[in-house]
Write a protein that holds these residues in place. Structure first.
Motif, mmCIF file in Angstrom:
data_model
loop_
_atom_site.group_PDB
_atom_site.id
_atom_site.type_symbol
_atom_site.label_atom_id
_atom_site.label_comp_id
_atom_site.label_asym_id
_atom_site.label_seq_id
_atom_site.Cartn_x
_atom_site.Cartn_y
_atom_site.Cartn_z
ATOM 1 N N SER A 98 -3.703 0.453 -4.292
ATOM 2 C CA SER A 98 -3.345 0.807 -2.915
ATOM 3 C C SER A 98 -4.538 0.714 -1.982
ATOM 4 O O SER A 98 -4.432 0.205 -0.867
ATOM 5 N N VAL A 99 -5.675 1.205 -2.436
ATOM 6 C CA VAL A 99 -6.877 1.175 -1.595
ATOM 7 C C VAL A 99 -7.326 -0.268 -1.365
ATOM 8 O O VAL A 99 -7.635 -0.673 -0.246
ATOM 9 N N VAL A 115 1.259 4.047 -3.057
ATOM 10 C CA VAL A 115 1.051 5.476 -2.843
ATOM 11 C C VAL A 115 2.319 6.255 -3.211
ATOM 12 O O VAL A 115 2.254 7.338 -3.806
ATOM 13 N N THR A 123 0.835 -1.202 0.000
ATOM 14 C CA THR A 123 0.000 0.000 0.000
ATOM 15 C C THR A 123 0.869 1.250 0.000
ATOM 16 O O THR A 123 0.652 2.170 -0.789
ATOM 17 N N LEU A 129 2.454 6.497 -6.905
ATOM 18 C CA LEU A 129 1.455 7.475 -7.318
ATOM 19 C C LEU A 129 1.980 8.897 -7.152
ATOM 20 O O LEU A 129 1.853 9.731 -8.055
ATOM 21 N N LEU A 175 -2.807 2.661 -9.753
ATOM 22 C CA LEU A 175 -2.029 2.724 -8.517
ATOM 23 C C LEU A 175 -2.908 3.057 -7.314
ATOM 24 O O LEU A 175 -2.743 2.468 -6.238
ATOM 25 N N LEU A 176 -3.859 3.966 -7.493
ATOM 26 C CA LEU A 176 -4.746 4.329 -6.387
ATOM 27 C C LEU A 176 -5.682 3.175 -6.033
ATOM 28 O O LEU A 176 -5.837 2.840 -4.852
ATOM 29 N N ALA A 177 -6.269 2.564 -7.041
ATOM 30 C CA ALA A 177 -7.172 1.434 -6.786
ATOM 31 C C ALA A 177 -6.425 0.273 -6.149
ATOM 32 O O ALA A 177 -6.929 -0.372 -5.224
ATOM 33 N N GLU A 207 -2.511 6.501 -12.683
ATOM 34 C CA GLU A 207 -2.889 6.945 -11.342
ATOM 35 C C GLU A 207 -4.084 6.143 -10.823
ATOM 36 O O GLU A 207 -4.119 5.782 -9.642
ATOM 37 N N ALA A 208 -5.046 5.840 -11.696
ATOM 38 C CA ALA A 208 -6.212 5.061 -11.281
ATOM 39 C C ALA A 208 -5.800 3.652 -10.860
ATOM 40 O O ALA A 208 -6.288 3.138 -9.837
#
Length: 181
Positions: free
Chosen positions: A111-112, A54, A50, A57, A107-109, A104-105
């Motif tokens: 990580s979440v 981030v 995670t 990102l 990497l963010l998805a 970015e989508a």
């Protein structure tokens, strides 16, 4: 002329973002079912992916920000001289933003989703708990789009710089007004 320093800094930031995304793919959380005296629950092994996701990102974001500030996001400043360089700069500008948003989508998805852990227990006689983890390849897709974004953003900067060097010729309108006497 394109700034070599900016190209090197953007390359290094993109390289770090790629390395963090690949490392996050390798270290994503895994789970196993543990058992107490009267219940079962999920135990998650690693959560470092995670933070790596981030970090990737943020490095990609800073890289994109540097290129957009250097080119004034293509919408501010003086007009570019017409020609092949300007056409390629416009095409690469759009492509750069599309690949950036996809990276970015991912990497963010990733990580979440990697940070999500089920927190419930089940009774021994019931079905075992669902220990959900991140699907394989989410951070890998993000890493691939980090590479694409890096290549396209550097090409965009080079073609923008080539197009920005030219001077737009002023045209003679033909009829001039004389001084009023």
């Amino acid at each position: 002329m394109a700034s070599t320093l900016l190209l090197v800094v953007v390359f290094v930031f993109d390289l770090v973002a790629f390395a963090l995304a690949v490392a996050a793919e390798q270290r994503r959380a895994s789970a196993r079912i543990a058992q107490d005296a009267n219940s079962r629950y999920c135990v998650y092994e690693s959560d470092i992916a995670t933070g790596m996701g981030v970090g990737a990102l943020l490095f990609l974001f800073v890289s994109q920000l540097l290129v957009m500030f250097a080119t004034r996001c293509m919408c501010c400043g003086r007009a570019l001289s017409p020609g092949r360089s300007r056409a390629l700069a416009v095409f690469l500008f759009i492509t750069c933003w599309v690949t950036f948003i996809i990276a970015e989508a991912c990497l963010l998805a990733g990580s979440v989703r990697n940070a999500y852990h089920t927190k419930y227990r089940t009774v021994l006689s019931a079905n075992p708990p669902s220990c959900e983890t991140l699907r394989k390849g989410v951070f890998g897709a993000g890493a691939a789009f980090v590479v694409l974004t890096g290549i396209v953003s550097e090409l965009y900067y080079v073609f923008y710089s080539k197009s920005d060097e030219g001077v737009i010729p002023t045209r003679d309108t033909g009829i001039r007004m004389g001084a009023f006497n």
